[in-house]
Write an enzyme that holds these catalytic residues in place. Sequence first.
Site, short mmCIF file in Angstrom:
data_model
loop_
_atom_site.label_atom_id
_atom_site.label_comp_id
_atom_site.label_asym_id
_atom_site.label_seq_id
_atom_site.Cartn_x
_atom_site.Cartn_y
_atom_site.Cartn_z
N GLU A 1 16.14 -28.38 129.84
CA GLU A 1 15.46 -27.08 129.77
C GLU A 1 16.38 -26.00 129.19
O GLU A 1 16.49 -24.90 129.72
CB GLU A 1 14.93 -26.69 131.15
CG GLU A 1 13.89 -27.67 131.65
CD GLU A 1 13.24 -27.29 132.96
OE1 GLU A 1 12.08 -27.69 133.18
OE2 GLU A 1 13.89 -26.60 133.77
N ASP B 1 7.82 -33.52 138.05
CA ASP B 1 8.49 -32.30 138.54
C ASP B 1 7.82 -31.75 139.79
O ASP B 1 7.12 -30.76 139.74
CB ASP B 1 8.45 -31.25 137.42
CG ASP B 1 9.37 -30.09 137.71
OD1 ASP B 1 9.26 -29.06 137.03
OD2 ASP B 1 10.17 -30.21 138.66
N GLU C 1 7.01 -24.63 144.99
CA GLU C 1 6.74 -24.18 143.60
C GLU C 1 5.36 -24.60 143.12
O GLU C 1 4.62 -23.84 142.54
CB GLU C 1 7.81 -24.73 142.68
CG GLU C 1 7.54 -24.44 141.22
CD GLU C 1 8.56 -25.01 140.26
OE1 GLU C 1 9.55 -25.63 140.72
OE2 GLU C 1 8.36 -24.84 139.06
#
Length: 650
Positions: free
Chosen positions: A258, A337, A365
């Site tokens: 990332e 993820d 998240e």
Amino acid sequence: MGNSNWTQLWLDYDKKGCDANKEVKVTFEGFDKADRVIASAVKELTKGLLGKEREIVLFKDESVAAEGYKLFSQDRKVLVKASDANGALYGVFALIRAEACSKDLASLDEGEMPSNPLRMTNHWDNMDGSIERGYSGQSFFFENNDIVIGERTVDYARFMASVGINGVVINNVNVKGAATYLITDRFFDKVQKMQEIFADYGIKLYLSLNFAAPIELGGLEVCDPLDEDVIAWWKEKAKEVFTRLPGFGGFLVKADSEGRPGPFTYGRTQADGANMLGDIVAPYGGIIIWRCFVYNCTQDWRDYKTDRARAGYDYFKDLDGAYHDNVILQIKNGPMDFQIREPISPLLGGLTKTNQMLEVQIAQEYTGHQIDLCYLMPMFKEVLDFHTHCCEGKDTVADVVSGRTMGNKLAGMAAVINTGNDYNWTGNYLAAANTYGFGRLAFNTELTSEEIAREWVRMSFGLEKAEEDKLVDMLLRSREIYEKYTSPLGIGWMVTPNVHYGPSVDGYEYSRWGTYHRADHLGIGVDRTDKGTGYAQQYYEPNASMYNDPATCPEELLLFFHHIPYTYKLKTGKTLIQHIYDSHFEGEAEAEELAKTWDSLEGKVPQEVFNLVKHRFEMQLYNAKEWRDQVNSYFFRKSGIADEKGREIY
Ligand code: GCW
């Protein structure tokens, strides 16, 4: 005792009616009462033990496993047996837990030994005080690009030690700006002070490392792990860090991920990067925890062959055995993820000659931002109990990450933590069940999700059995309820881009992140079989064949592995499209049930807790309705197939 600025979570001794003034008699056999961890154990006993009329003996017994403990009642005494100070501390917290769970201290004969050598929390805390994917306020480690140390740091250390955590990474894996300077003179004194606080509770401190530090701190042109000047720079830096921070554990590294710098930039392998750092910290007893979260985050959404799910295995499997002994690979539980449901990463157990540990996320998240209730221990138990078939016997993920499968010492579990400087530490009071639960599960992977939930409810609320059962049941059902109204059969990512809370079915469908559901007018799902991306073949048999065939693929992951027509008949006899409608209506209705059950607890839990959680349930219901109606409407419009039950679909 309890601070007014924050709660004492499950260690709220005031609430338990403990009287700190009544000294508890503690004697020592084999342990040095001046030992910093033993001193902390005594402090906890003095604070937290209701049954003061007993003598507690901290008894050194070499036959007890490292960091393990045994509790044994003998006449008017309770013996806390351990072979080391951490074990004695964990034994003391277990004694306090036993009392809170109304066990009879006069007849104790129990114990635990840690399932995992490393039991760590990862804080994605930034130096400016923000927390990446944080839903519980600001960081209590940093603010205004400086380190914060105080009573709250001590309480945090106590809470973590009380559930057996022995390692903490205090800064975000995306190391930027001031955080790069945590390994410099600017911060050494404060990092050391924080390290002392953690050491008092048997916790080692680690730092996330910026792989480009030689450039950003050292002014070098490159951070190539095989470049002599870079190696020399790291050598000098490591000497400085471990001299200034005696007892420092080592570094957690997110590289080539990332946008973060890493060895790939220089045509080097992940092992080149990890081993260079490993060799440099080895003389000081340090370790390198190297994350496997490496994938192509600039994918063309038109490309059906590239598969983000394959990336971890493709990047790390071939280098199995190439990592040095003080390097450990940290692997997320799933290949994507932290979605509400994913298959287990084939890298876990896929590596047979490399130290590896499990990374899970309790910061919610993708699982409700600590607004929606989502107790995650059931998910983690699925991960730990998964048979990888990497060998005969001892092939579960729990076996692999504990070190039992390969006989390695560098092994364990880490959680991206859900805490912040909110008064209640976790945003939603009920999210603390995940903070508590991760620690207990990492320490003892045999515990069930229910046992952990029940312990947490008793330690935190002290309810009558009927109410306790209600709250435990809410926790145990919450993950499946959240899954029902957000994600059909292994499809994740239908979340608002970047925020990851509310629904946006196509939010990521035409993006670069590799997070596609590939829904069309006939069906949905990603073909990951040998006729598709071939991801299913990364597993050992019989898992590979099981996933490869829609008839044998576990239905909760059917759309992760296959592109399935809406008219496909599931094992329930329902079509896929009807399952999507039903599960979303059921999920929202069950979320309403959760809220009603919580309402029935008014007057049984502290009013401030009741009010905040009630408000969060109101927000969760709004969210669940949005998810239900947007997902159902999307698939009705896409497929043109009506709901058999004729319900409102817009
Ligand atoms: O889940 C994703 C998050 C990023 C995070 C990244 C990672 C710390 O969206 O915020 O970055 O994973 O795990 O590194």
